[in-house]
Design a protein around this motif. Sequence first.
Motif, PDB file in Angstrom:
ATOM      1  N   SER A 207       0.553  -1.542  -2.348  1.00 55.03           N
ATOM      2  CA  SER A 207       1.949  -1.556  -2.797  1.00 55.03           C
ATOM      3  C   SER A 207       2.284  -2.715  -3.720  1.00 55.03           C
ATOM      4  O   SER A 207       3.219  -2.613  -4.523  1.00 55.03           O
ATOM      5  CB  SER A 207       2.887  -1.585  -1.589  1.00 55.03           C
ATOM      6  OG  SER A 207       2.654  -2.713  -0.774  1.00 55.03           O
ATOM      7  N   THR A 208       1.547  -3.823  -3.637  1.00 58.26           N
ATOM      8  CA  THR A 208       1.905  -4.981  -4.457  1.00 58.26           C
ATOM      9  C   THR A 208       1.561  -4.783  -5.928  1.00 58.26           C
ATOM     10  O   THR A 208       2.076  -5.522  -6.771  1.00 58.26           O
ATOM     11  CB  THR A 208       1.198  -6.251  -3.941  1.00 58.26           C
ATOM     12  OG1 THR A 208      -0.219  -6.052  -3.992  1.00 58.26           O
ATOM     13  CG2 THR A 208       1.616  -6.561  -2.510  1.00 58.26           C
ATOM     14  N   PHE A 209       0.717  -3.809  -6.229  1.00 58.23           N
ATOM     15  CA  PHE A 209       0.348  -3.592  -7.634  1.00 58.23           C
ATOM     16  C   PHE A 209       0.383  -2.126  -8.050  1.00 58.23           C
ATOM     17  O   PHE A 209       0.040  -1.789  -9.193  1.00 58.23           O
ATOM     18  CB  PHE A 209      -1.038  -4.175  -7.927  1.00 58.23           C
ATOM     19  CG  PHE A 209      -2.152  -3.585  -7.093  1.00 58.23           C
ATOM     20  CD1 PHE A 209      -2.858  -2.482  -7.534  1.00 58.23           C
ATOM     21  CD2 PHE A 209      -2.505  -4.152  -5.872  1.00 58.23           C
ATOM     22  CE1 PHE A 209      -3.896  -1.944  -6.780  1.00 58.23           C
ATOM     23  CE2 PHE A 209      -3.531  -3.627  -5.108  1.00 58.23           C
ATOM     24  CZ  PHE A 209      -4.228  -2.518  -5.561  1.00 58.23           C
ATOM     25  N   LYS A 232       6.704   1.608 -10.628  1.00 55.53           N
ATOM     26  CA  LYS A 232       6.546   0.158 -10.572  1.00 55.53           C
ATOM     27  C   LYS A 232       7.610  -0.519 -11.441  1.00 55.53           C
ATOM     28  O   LYS A 232       7.902  -0.072 -12.554  1.00 55.53           O
ATOM     29  CB  LYS A 232       5.149  -0.211 -11.083  1.00 55.53           C
ATOM     30  CG  LYS A 232       4.826  -1.699 -11.070  1.00 55.53           C
ATOM     31  CD  LYS A 232       3.411  -1.921 -11.580  1.00 55.53           C
ATOM     32  CE  LYS A 232       3.019  -3.385 -11.544  1.00 55.53           C
ATOM     33  NZ  LYS A 232       1.622  -3.584 -12.044  1.00 55.53           N
ATOM     34  N   LYS A 238      11.168  -4.438  -4.430  1.00 55.79           N
ATOM     35  CA  LYS A 238      10.441  -5.686  -4.242  1.00 55.79           C
ATOM     36  C   LYS A 238       9.315  -5.470  -3.245  1.00 55.79           C
ATOM     37  O   LYS A 238       9.537  -5.015  -2.121  1.00 55.79           O
ATOM     38  CB  LYS A 238      11.388  -6.777  -3.729  1.00 55.79           C
ATOM     39  CG  LYS A 238      10.713  -8.142  -3.547  1.00 55.79           C
ATOM     40  CD  LYS A 238      11.707  -9.173  -3.030  1.00 55.79           C
ATOM     41  CE  LYS A 238      11.047 -10.534  -2.825  1.00 55.79           C
ATOM     42  NZ  LYS A 238      11.993 -11.543  -2.287  1.00 55.79           N
ATOM     43  N   ALA A 239       8.079  -5.786  -3.644  1.00 56.49           N
ATOM     44  CA  ALA A 239       6.915  -5.650  -2.767  1.00 56.49           C
ATOM     45  C   ALA A 239       6.213  -6.993  -2.655  1.00 56.49           C
ATOM     46  O   ALA A 239       5.881  -7.607  -3.672  1.00 56.49           O
ATOM     47  CB  ALA A 239       5.958  -4.600  -3.317  1.00 56.49           C
ATOM     48  N   THR A 240       6.002  -7.451  -1.426  1.00 56.35           N
ATOM     49  CA  THR A 240       5.337  -8.732  -1.194  1.00 56.35           C
ATOM     50  C   THR A 240       4.137  -8.531  -0.283  1.00 56.35           C
ATOM     51  O   THR A 240       4.158  -7.712   0.637  1.00 56.35           O
ATOM     52  CB  THR A 240       6.299  -9.752  -0.555  1.00 56.35           C
ATOM     53  OG1 THR A 240       6.867  -9.181   0.628  1.00 56.35           O
ATOM     54  CG2 THR A 240       7.418 -10.116  -1.514  1.00 56.35           C
ATOM     55  N   LYS A 241       3.097  -9.299  -0.511  1.00 58.76           N
ATOM     56  CA  LYS A 241       1.840  -9.166   0.223  1.00 58.76           C
ATOM     57  C   LYS A 241       1.972  -9.681   1.650  1.00 58.76           C
ATOM     58  O   LYS A 241       2.575 -10.724   1.906  1.00 58.76           O
ATOM     59  CB  LYS A 241       0.750  -9.950  -0.509  1.00 58.76           C
ATOM     60  CG  LYS A 241      -0.604  -9.956   0.178  1.00 58.76           C
ATOM     61  CD  LYS A 241      -1.576 -10.822  -0.604  1.00 58.76           C
ATOM     62  CE  LYS A 241      -2.894 -10.995   0.136  1.00 58.76           C
ATOM     63  NZ  LYS A 241      -3.831 -11.879  -0.600  1.00 58.76           N
ATOM     64  N   GLU A 243       0.276 -11.522   4.512  1.00 56.87           N
ATOM     65  CA  GLU A 243      -0.791 -12.522   4.553  1.00 56.87           C
ATOM     66  C   GLU A 243      -1.449 -12.581   5.937  1.00 56.87           C
ATOM     67  O   GLU A 243      -0.960 -12.020   6.913  1.00 56.87           O
ATOM     68  CB  GLU A 243      -0.217 -13.904   4.205  1.00 56.87           C
ATOM     69  CG  GLU A 243       0.433 -13.988   2.827  1.00 56.87           C
ATOM     70  CD  GLU A 243      -0.566 -14.100   1.694  1.00 56.87           C
ATOM     71  OE1 GLU A 243      -1.790 -14.101   1.981  1.00 56.87           O
ATOM     72  OE2 GLU A 243      -0.146 -14.199   0.526  1.00 56.87           O
ATOM     73  N   GLN A 252      -4.500  -4.883  -0.331  1.00 55.94           N
ATOM     74  CA  GLN A 252      -3.232  -5.584  -0.489  1.00 55.94           C
ATOM     75  C   GLN A 252      -2.115  -4.791   0.196  1.00 55.94           C
ATOM     76  O   GLN A 252      -1.408  -3.996  -0.414  1.00 55.94           O
ATOM     77  CB  GLN A 252      -2.927  -5.802  -1.972  1.00 55.94           C
ATOM     78  CG  GLN A 252      -4.039  -6.519  -2.736  1.00 55.94           C
ATOM     79  CD  GLN A 252      -4.340  -7.905  -2.206  1.00 55.94           C
ATOM     80  OE1 GLN A 252      -3.532  -8.818  -2.347  1.00 55.94           O
ATOM     81  NE2 GLN A 252      -5.510  -8.091  -1.595  1.00 55.94           N
ATOM     82  N   GLY A 254       1.504  -4.431   1.869  1.00 53.78           N
ATOM     83  CA  GLY A 254       2.732  -5.100   1.501  1.00 53.78           C
ATOM     84  C   GLY A 254       3.944  -4.693   2.311  1.00 53.78           C
ATOM     85  O   GLY A 254       3.968  -3.648   2.962  1.00 53.78           O
ATOM     86  N   ILE A 256       7.767  -3.714   1.557  1.00 57.57           N
ATOM     87  CA  ILE A 256       8.573  -3.242   0.428  1.00 57.57           C
ATOM     88  C   ILE A 256      10.034  -3.213   0.845  1.00 57.57           C
ATOM     89  O   ILE A 256      10.373  -2.686   1.904  1.00 57.57           O
ATOM     90  CB  ILE A 256       8.155  -1.830  -0.035  1.00 57.57           C
ATOM     91  CG1 ILE A 256       6.643  -1.736  -0.239  1.00 57.57           C
ATOM     92  CG2 ILE A 256       8.886  -1.453  -1.317  1.00 57.57           C
ATOM     93  CD1 ILE A 256       6.170  -0.351  -0.643  1.00 57.57           C
TER      94      ILE A 256
END
Length: 436
Positions: A207-209, A232, A238-241, A243, A252, A254, A256
């Motif tokens: 989702s991050t890319f 995209k 907004k999508a963040t990885k 961790e 990756q 994410g 969202i």
Amino acid sequence: MAGKRVAGGGGREEDGSKVGLPAMDLALAFPQATPASIFPHSVSDYYQFDDLLTTEERSIRKKVRSIMEKEIAPIMAEYWEKAEFPFNAIPKLASLGVAGGTIKGYGCPGLSITASAITMAEIARVDASCSTFILVHSSLAMVTIALCGSEAQKQNCLPSLSQLCTVGCWALTEPNYGSDASSLRTTATKVPGGWHIDGQKRWIGNSTFADVLVVLARNADTKQLNGFIVRKGAPGLKATKIENKIGLRMVQNGDIVFNKVFVPEEDRLPGVNSFQDISKVLAISRIMVAWQPIGISMGVFDMCHRYLKERKQFGVPLAAFQLNQEKLVRMLGNIQSMLLVGWRLCKLYESGKMTPGHASLGKAWTSRTAREVVSLGRELLGGNGILADFLVAKAFCDLEPIYSYEGTYDINSLVTGREITGVASFKPAALARARL
């Protein structure tokens, strides 16, 4: 160096500078065994499973195996350790020719379900993260568009996705709704010219890319499930990885967030009007997921087989010890059983006889059985069993998220249990009575 203090155990100064020498090259540090960057030959087909395959299926298996061993094996440990996706390897993954799997036309390969499953195993045999990347992109995002999209949507999206010129993801799971995915709360509200999507998704691979996000949301008016193609960079998206994962570190995943993300009417998937419409997508993806543990187990067995013949203790190869041989044979037996369950699952699907219970039992069985295979493999490699360089440690960790995604072992068991008993047991009995 005056005024600096070395932090305990880390090999670093307090200001972050490194001390000591860099790690020794593995070939010099441990010359007794070959690391997985040079991938071992396949030796796990003890019951000659290849005889059950067509010429086309054997050919695509050979092609995928060769590319994965030569192009992905040398880099996988490095990217896994960094928890980064190897974007430079996407052209190599595209050259596998498997994106789109069973989809016919639109530049897709039109493979049999068996061929598609076998390729998933061959990718997972070398690297589980790459197999999950392909699974999400192909068996979820692309298959949803192929089965539920309009002709214009198929023409617009599938050719580019099939070549991996663009990448897809599939957004169903939410922070509050994992196993209970059909209760999702992300909403789609009708507005002039299209829809506004609001809500949050979690654990969404790629989702991050991703260029194309297939998003499942609840229609604010009908309360039914609808599907949408989100592009995209859409405003409000907004999508963040996520961790600190211990498995599938190259993937990756994410979180969202959708804040009034506008989706034009032409990007609503017309074939998604209830959760049942998504079930036909999950039927295919669950077969593919069932084959990932098969592939992981094959790779672990191949690595252990070579390692035990190369590594010597007490003056003889580890393969000479009875305990090691018993573990190796137990691993091999598990792989034969998983292969035959996976193959039969494909044949049930091809004949139109596969039920949700069949698919769920297949995924539950292979992921549970593979756990024993990778655990035995970790034991056989001793200290090197915790190094990603020798594959088994990485495979050990990568199998854990696969054990839980696409339905946990327990939920898949209950799906099959409901089918064979006629009684659903997903909710605690006391809670179910309270809601009557």
